[in-house]
Write an enzyme that holds these catalytic residues in place. Structure first.
Site, PDB file in Angstrom:
ATOM      1  N   GLY A  63       0.844  -1.200   0.000  1.00  0.00           N
ATOM      2  CA  GLY A  63       0.000   0.000   0.000  1.00  0.00           C
ATOM      3  C   GLY A  63       0.869   1.235   0.000  1.00  0.00           C
ATOM      4  O   GLY A  63       2.064   1.153   0.302  1.00  0.00           O
ATOM      5  N   CYS A  69       5.150  -6.163   1.641  1.00  0.00           N
ATOM      6  CA  CYS A  69       5.525  -4.747   1.673  1.00  0.00           C
ATOM      7  C   CYS A  69       4.780  -4.013   2.797  1.00  0.00           C
ATOM      8  O   CYS A  69       5.039  -4.289   3.962  1.00  0.00           O
ATOM      9  CB  CYS A  69       5.298  -4.117   0.301  1.00  0.00           C
ATOM     10  SG  CYS A  69       6.192  -2.578   0.123  1.00  0.00           S
ATOM     11  N   TYR A  70       3.827  -3.137   2.474  1.00  0.00           N
ATOM     12  CA  TYR A  70       3.105  -2.474   3.560  1.00  0.00           C
ATOM     13  C   TYR A  70       2.480  -3.506   4.496  1.00  0.00           C
ATOM     14  O   TYR A  70       2.434  -3.320   5.714  1.00  0.00           O
ATOM     15  CB  TYR A  70       2.006  -1.544   3.012  1.00  0.00           C
ATOM     16  CG  TYR A  70       1.272  -0.812   4.107  1.00  0.00           C
ATOM     17  CD1 TYR A  70       1.775   0.381   4.610  1.00  0.00           C
ATOM     18  CD2 TYR A  70       0.107  -1.336   4.676  1.00  0.00           C
ATOM     19  CE1 TYR A  70       1.128   1.044   5.649  1.00  0.00           C
ATOM     20  CE2 TYR A  70      -0.541  -0.689   5.711  1.00  0.00           C
ATOM     21  CZ  TYR A  70      -0.031   0.503   6.190  1.00  0.00           C
ATOM     22  OH  TYR A  70      -0.656   1.151   7.220  1.00  0.00           O
ATOM     23  N   HIS A  85       8.116  -7.605  -3.660  1.00  0.00           N
ATOM     24  CA  HIS A  85       6.829  -7.961  -4.282  1.00  0.00           C
ATOM     25  C   HIS A  85       6.920  -9.270  -5.076  1.00  0.00           C
ATOM     26  O   HIS A  85       7.383  -9.270  -6.209  1.00  0.00           O
ATOM     27  CB  HIS A  85       6.370  -6.831  -5.213  1.00  0.00           C
ATOM     28  CG  HIS A  85       5.958  -5.612  -4.464  1.00  0.00           C
ATOM     29  ND1 HIS A  85       4.671  -5.426  -4.011  1.00  0.00           N
ATOM     30  CD2 HIS A  85       6.663  -4.536  -4.062  1.00  0.00           C
ATOM     31  CE1 HIS A  85       4.603  -4.271  -3.361  1.00  0.00           C
ATOM     32  NE2 HIS A  85       5.801  -3.715  -3.376  1.00  0.00           N
ATOM     33  N   GLU A 113       4.447 -10.775  -6.372  1.00  0.00           N
ATOM     34  CA  GLU A 113       3.351 -10.848  -7.338  1.00  0.00           C
ATOM     35  C   GLU A 113       3.710 -10.293  -8.710  1.00  0.00           C
ATOM     36  O   GLU A 113       3.012 -10.539  -9.683  1.00  0.00           O
ATOM     37  CB  GLU A 113       2.097 -10.141  -6.781  1.00  0.00           C
ATOM     38  CG  GLU A 113       2.197  -8.634  -6.621  1.00  0.00           C
ATOM     39  CD  GLU A 113       2.839  -8.170  -5.313  1.00  0.00           C
ATOM     40  OE1 GLU A 113       3.681  -8.921  -4.763  1.00  0.00           O
ATOM     41  OE2 GLU A 113       2.527  -7.060  -4.861  1.00  0.00           O
ATOM     42  N   SER A 143     -23.305 -10.660 -27.256  1.00  0.00           N
ATOM     43  CA  SER A 143     -22.707  -9.720 -28.208  1.00  0.00           C
ATOM     44  C   SER A 143     -21.737 -10.421 -29.153  1.00  0.00           C
ATOM     45  O   SER A 143     -21.344  -9.863 -30.161  1.00  0.00           O
ATOM     46  CB  SER A 143     -21.948  -8.634 -27.442  1.00  0.00           C
ATOM     47  OG  SER A 143     -20.783  -9.200 -26.854  1.00  0.00           O
ATOM     48  N   GLY A 144     -21.319 -11.629 -28.788  1.00  0.00           N
ATOM     49  CA  GLY A 144     -20.281 -12.282 -29.579  1.00  0.00           C
ATOM     50  C   GLY A 144     -18.901 -12.044 -28.975  1.00  0.00           C
ATOM     51  O   GLY A 144     -17.931 -12.663 -29.377  1.00  0.00           O
ATOM     52  N   ASP A 196     -16.867 -12.392 -22.992  1.00  0.00           N
ATOM     53  CA  ASP A 196     -17.565 -12.554 -21.719  1.00  0.00           C
ATOM     54  C   ASP A 196     -18.998 -13.055 -21.905  1.00  0.00           C
ATOM     55  O   ASP A 196     -19.413 -14.037 -21.281  1.00  0.00           O
ATOM     56  CB  ASP A 196     -17.538 -11.248 -20.918  1.00  0.00           C
ATOM     57  CG  ASP A 196     -16.112 -10.774 -20.679  1.00  0.00           C
ATOM     58  OD1 ASP A 196     -15.194 -11.615 -20.743  1.00  0.00           O
ATOM     59  OD2 ASP A 196     -15.905  -9.566 -20.452  1.00  0.00           O
ATOM     60  N   SER A 241     -20.228 -14.514 -24.443  1.00  0.00           N
ATOM     61  CA  SER A 241     -20.222 -15.843 -25.082  1.00  0.00           C
ATOM     62  C   SER A 241     -20.014 -16.937 -24.042  1.00  0.00           C
ATOM     63  O   SER A 241     -20.671 -17.980 -24.076  1.00  0.00           O
ATOM     64  CB  SER A 241     -19.106 -15.931 -26.121  1.00  0.00           C
ATOM     65  OG  SER A 241     -19.349 -15.026 -27.156  1.00  0.00           O
ATOM     66  N   LYS A 261     -10.093 -12.290 -16.573  1.00  0.00           N
ATOM     67  CA  LYS A 261     -10.280 -12.525 -18.010  1.00  0.00           C
ATOM     68  C   LYS A 261      -9.603 -13.820 -18.484  1.00  0.00           C
ATOM     69  O   LYS A 261     -10.183 -14.569 -19.268  1.00  0.00           O
ATOM     70  CB  LYS A 261      -9.689 -11.338 -18.786  1.00  0.00           C
ATOM     71  CG  LYS A 261     -10.072 -11.316 -20.234  1.00  0.00           C
ATOM     72  CD  LYS A 261     -11.335 -10.529 -20.406  1.00  0.00           C
ATOM     73  CE  LYS A 261     -11.795 -10.429 -21.817  1.00  0.00           C
ATOM     74  NZ  LYS A 261     -13.056  -9.671 -21.891  1.00  0.00           N
TER      75      LYS A 261
END
Ligand code: XMP
Length: 528
Positions: free
Chosen positions: A63, A90-91, A178, A180, A232-233, A236, A238, A384
């Site tokens: 943070g 970290c924080y 970090h 990540e 919509s095609g 997400d 789909s 995603k």
């Protein structure tokens, strides 16, 4: 609309408390990639929610604050009362040290960048393959200078003698760096060690299990009710369609609005994949005239976006009413949406007041009052890349799942100025040629987004002995990870040449092709 939270996996889960670092979301992604479910909440969520979460381990993010600031975020003591492993990053480490009576030194000087740490011991770091020296990414001002009682140093650098600490008896760990970020090469392995070795969790979070669980949850949540989905095609919606079809079959009705601003053959492709191959109930609404009518005479980009957004709501709402009435009189109770986890996190953040609207995006919000649906959002806790994997596992074509993003207003923002059917037809063909050649040259996957743009200006050309006075097409291709900044793709000249020759030879209404060499910022990715 009432919002119903999607239930999530009940066993094997990590709770991430977010102290505001720009890297927090990455922690969640790494944990998921390690095959473990996790969710991220603000650091100050209520104590009851911490215990209800039934975590098997907790990660405290980094943070921007200093633990010495008067309003510095504090770790809720309840976290340490759970008797489960806690990892502070970290924080998160500084706050943990401070909580247990250690000393944190404030500093205005920021240590930022690559560092090499010497691993001294401790269960978390000892098992990594390239100890004792580990390349890590540091980004901090303050640092822990005196350990709290019972803690030991597990890694050090010359400038940061307590680069990692642990109290093994209570499974408490702190990392000043970090793990990540990808700049910490062993970071993924380190987070993997925390969730598997320290927390003792397996790899239950994978596409097959997610599908099985989601299908079961959707069946319980929806029962015998009818569900409507705007398809919509895009990836997400789909994946939501395929997932819900698996869960509730015929109780799902999809509405696919063809606005006349889609890519070449897109409408037919969507119908082929969903209606024909998968057997999903899809109603195709051919609304080209309505959209073109609403766009007639408009040339300002924002006016165009608003007109497209409003027309979409009108058309979708009418289709929803028609479906709601239903041939068998069953009212539709649920509206399914392809909301994904980053949308959830972003919308929570955006309440804090955002900067300028550069472009107004639209989605299926703000339906008229007579359409009072409950929401079902089966992807609400997925990233995603997880959604994509789910799509492939559900049998959707890879090409569709790994396709470049396409804006909601479609070709409406790729035809500069007033939109006309004639322009859309030309643009669709040019864009299709560009896509074909990008794939043929093996460049499609190397660009994040590529498309053609219609310029409503004419230029002189020569064909045989004749003069051709026709339209201009611009090609745009960008490389980007987050779409916030982007570099124009350095496509090979022979690719650009092939595309340009084909467009001018095959589309007589085009006399010139240009390549857009603008980066974002200051340009944006779309032209409007
Ligand atoms: P810009 O042009 O803002 O685009 O650099 C960034 C990304 O957002 C997409 N985009 C949209 N997506 N509705 C959408 O769903 C919209 O109105 C819209 N406008 C831009 C754009 O394609 C790019 O991926």
């Amino acid at each position: 609309m009432t919002q119903t939270a999607t239930p999530t996996i009940k066993s094997e889960r990590i709770l991430i408390l977010d102290f505001g670092s720009q890297y927090s979301q990455l922690i969640a992604r790494r944990v998921r990639e390690a095959g473990v479910f996790c969710e991220m909440y603000p650091w100050d969520i209520e104590t009851s929610r911490i215990s209800e979460f039934e975590a098997d381990g907790v990660i405290l993010s980094g943070g921007p604050e200093s633990v010495h600031a008067s309003d510095a975020p504090k770790i809720n003591a309840a976290v340490f009362g759970l008797g489960i492993p806690v990892l502070g990053i970290c924080y998160g480490m500084q706050a943990m040290a401070s909580h247990f009576g250690g000393q944190v030194q404030a500093s205005d000087v920021h240590e930022f960048g690559a560092a090499k740490i010497e691993v001294k011991g401790g269960a978390l770091l000892s098992g990594l393959s390239i100890e004792p020296n580990l390349d890590v990414w540091m980004s901090h001002g303050d640092k822990v200078v005196e350990l709290p009682a019972g803690f030991e140093v597990s890694a050090a650098t010359p400038s940061c003698p307590i680069a990692a600490m642990s109290r093994e008896s209570d499974h408490l760990y702190g990392l000043q760096f970090h793990p990540e970020v990808t700049h910490t090469p062993q970071g993924e392995a380190l987070i993997g060690r925390f969730v598997h070795e320290i927390c003792g969790l397996g790899h239950a979070w994978n596409s097959e299990n997610i599908i099985e669980l989601r299908v079961q949850q959707m069946r319980e949540q929806i029962g015998n009710d009818q569900v409507l989905l705007g398809l919509s095609g895009g990836v997400d919606s789909s994946v939501v369609a395929a997932l819900l079809h698996e869960a509730i079959g015929d109780q799902l009705t999809c509405v696919f609005v063809d606005n006349g601003l889609l890519r070449l053959n897109e409408g037919d492709d969507v119908m082929r994949i969903f209606a024909k191959n998968l057997g999903v109930k899809v109603i195709r609404v051919d609304a080209e005239d309505q959209f073109l009518g609403a766009l007639a005479g408009l040339s300002d980009p924002e006016d165009k976006r608003k007109a497209i957004g409003k027309t979409f709501i009108d058309v979708f709402a009418q289709a929803a009413r028609d479906v709601s009435k239903g041939s068998d009189g069953k009212k539709v109770k649920w509206l399914a949406q392809g909301t994904i986890y980053p949308d959830v996190i972003e919308s929570a953040k955006s309440h804090q007041g955002k900067a300028h609207v550069i472009k107004s995006h639209h989605n299926v919000g703000g339906l008229p009052d007579d359409l009072d649906f409950d929401l079902v959002e089966p992807l609400r806790d997925l990233f995603k890349d997880e959604v994509r994997k789910l799509g492939v596992a559900l049998g959707l074509p890879r090409d569709m799942i790994y396709r470049h993003p396409f804006p909601g207003p479609g070709l409406g923002v790729r035809i500069l100025g007033e939109v006309k059917k004639e322009y859309a037809d030309i643009l669709r063909r040019a864009d299709d040629i560009f896509m074909q050649e990008l794939r043929a040259f093996d460049w499609y996957d190397k660009t994040a987004q590529a498309f053609a743009v219609f310029q409503p200006v004419k230029s002189v050309g020569v064909v045989g002995d004749g003069r051709r006075y026709a339209w201009v097409i611009a090609l745009r291709a960008v490389e980007t990870i987050d779409f916030m900044t982007a570099r124009f793709a350095h496509l090979p000249y022979d690719l650009i040449e092939t595309v340009s020759n084909r467009i001018m030879n095959e589309i007589k209404e085009v006399s010139r092709v240009t390549y857009d060499v603008s980066s974002k910022p200051p340009a944006t990715i779309e032209w409007e």
